[in-house]
Design a protein around this motif. Structure first.
Motif, PDB file in Angstrom:
ATOM      1  N   GLY A   1      -4.591 -11.630   8.946  1.00 10.20           N
ATOM      2  CA  GLY A   1      -3.981 -12.582   8.031  1.00 10.20           C
ATOM      3  C   GLY A   1      -4.275 -14.016   8.415  1.00 10.20           C
ATOM      4  O   GLY A   1      -4.321 -14.357   9.602  1.00 10.20           O
TER       5      GLY A   1
ATOM      6  N   THR B   1       0.527 -17.866  10.110  1.00 11.76           N
ATOM      7  CA  THR B   1      -0.408 -17.452  11.158  1.00 11.76           C
ATOM      8  C   THR B   1      -0.283 -18.265  12.444  1.00 11.76           C
ATOM      9  O   THR B   1      -0.230 -17.681  13.536  1.00 11.76           O
TER      10      THR B   1
ATOM     11  N   ALA C   1      -0.156  -8.405  12.968  1.00 15.27           N
ATOM     12  CA  ALA C   1      -0.190  -8.853  11.575  1.00 15.27           C
ATOM     13  C   ALA C   1       0.648 -10.122  11.457  1.00 15.27           C
ATOM     14  O   ALA C   1       1.793 -10.158  11.907  1.00 15.27           O
ATOM     15  N   THR C   2       0.078 -11.167  10.840  1.00 15.29           N
ATOM     16  CA  THR C   2       0.706 -12.488  10.880  1.00 15.29           C
ATOM     17  C   THR C   2       1.257 -12.971   9.548  1.00 15.29           C
ATOM     18  O   THR C   2       1.775 -14.085   9.478  1.00 15.29           O
TER      19      THR C   2
ATOM     20  N   ILE D   1       6.830  -9.025   4.430  1.00 13.13           N
ATOM     21  CA  ILE D   1       7.148  -7.938   5.352  1.00 13.13           C
ATOM     22  C   ILE D   1       6.567  -6.600   4.898  1.00 13.13           C
ATOM     23  O   ILE D   1       6.226  -5.755   5.729  1.00 13.13           O
TER      24      ILE D   1
ATOM     25  N   ARG E   1       2.854  -6.686   5.884  1.00 17.09           N
ATOM     26  CA  ARG E   1       2.757  -6.543   7.340  1.00 17.09           C
ATOM     27  C   ARG E   1       2.926  -5.082   7.744  1.00 17.09           C
ATOM     28  O   ARG E   1       2.178  -4.559   8.574  1.00 17.09           O
TER      29      ARG E   1
ATOM     30  N   SER F   1       0.143  -2.697   9.481  1.00 18.64           N
ATOM     31  CA  SER F   1       0.477  -2.164  10.802  1.00 18.64           C
ATOM     32  C   SER F   1       0.335  -0.647  10.830  1.00 18.64           C
ATOM     33  O   SER F   1      -0.159  -0.068  11.810  1.00 18.64           O
TER      34      SER F   1
ATOM     35  N   ASP G   1       7.934  -3.266  14.094  1.00 17.90           N
ATOM     36  CA  ASP G   1       7.394  -4.314  13.222  1.00 17.90           C
ATOM     37  C   ASP G   1       8.419  -5.321  12.723  1.00 17.90           C
ATOM     38  O   ASP G   1       8.134  -6.102  11.806  1.00 17.90           O
TER      39      ASP G   1
ATOM     40  N   ALA H   1      10.484  -3.180  10.101  1.00 19.55           N
ATOM     41  CA  ALA H   1       9.839  -4.250   9.333  1.00 19.55           C
ATOM     42  C   ALA H   1      10.828  -5.220   8.698  1.00 19.55           C
ATOM     43  O   ALA H   1      10.635  -5.674   7.575  1.00 19.55           O
TER      44      ALA H   1
END
Length: 214
Positions: free
Chosen positions: A8, A13, A67-68, A72, A75, A79, A126, A144
């Motif tokens: 990302g 980031t 993952a940036t 969510i 991400r 992931s 996550d 997450a």
């Protein structure tokens, strides 16, 4: 020095870049969804390929990833793809964070500067905890989730998966039994009771609102 690759390229980031470096990782490169950006640099780090390039590889075994992106769900999806390719997502805990030895932190969790995770709390895969967050004792935080800076989660709350908690939220200990999956709690809210799955709440005290009014 440990090595890590980031997925990302966006506004979030550099926050994750800082955390990775402060946790002792060397950033080896970035992956972006847009193939046309390969070869560019972002905050001094080379974009070495696209998501397609990455997931076309037979295996990611032995490599660390982060993952940036702020979304969510995206991400979590990326992931999971990394894990399916046998890549690893380490938990990243800022050196100034305080983590009880009686808490459980699963892989892929990120915890920012000056956050405090108290005893008998469990953070699932996550989840992202930004800076200055206080997680009181006996809490469960699902997969997450995203908890923004300056928030306090009172004791003995079960937080479901994919929950977003905005900046400066306060939940009251022993009053908030559960926050359901995919709930969204707006910044600055004071939460005094349980929140239903998929609900959006705001205010002091927090009340349910319609998503279109956000």
């Amino acid at each position: 020095m440990k090595e890590i690759y980031l997925l990302g390229v966006g506004k979030s980031t550099p926050v994750f870049m800082d955390l990775a470096e402060q946790c002792g990782y060397k950033i080896m490169g970035l992956y972006h969804f847009n193939e046309e950006r390969t070869g560019e640099t972002e905050h001094g780090v080379l974009i070495i390929g696209s998501f397609h390039d990455l997931f076309s590889r037979e295996s990611l075994q032995g490599l660390n990833f982060l993952a940036t992106m702020g979304d969510i769900k995206i991400r979590a999806e990326l992931s999971e793809k990394i894990r399916m390719k046998k890549g690893f997502l380490p938990s990243l805990i800022h050196p100034t964070a305080i983590i009880s030895r009686f808490s459980i932190i699963e892989d892929g969790v990120c915890i920012g500067a000056f956050s405090n995770i108290q005893a008998d709390s469990h953070l699932y895969q996550d989840t992202v905890i930004l800076s200055g967050v206080n997680i009181s004792h006996n809490n469960t935080i699902g997969k997450a989730c995203f908890i923004a800076g300056g928030s306090t989660i009172g004791a003995s709350t079960i937080i479901g998966d994919f929950v977003f908690i905005g900046q400066g939220v306060l939940t009251i200990s022993l009053k908030v039994e559960r926050i359901g999956d995919y709930a969204y709690i707006c910044a600055g809210s004071l939460v005094t009771k349980s929140v239903l799955q998929n609900d959006v709440v705001a205010g002091r005290p927090a009340k349910s609102i319609q998503k279109e009014n956000l």
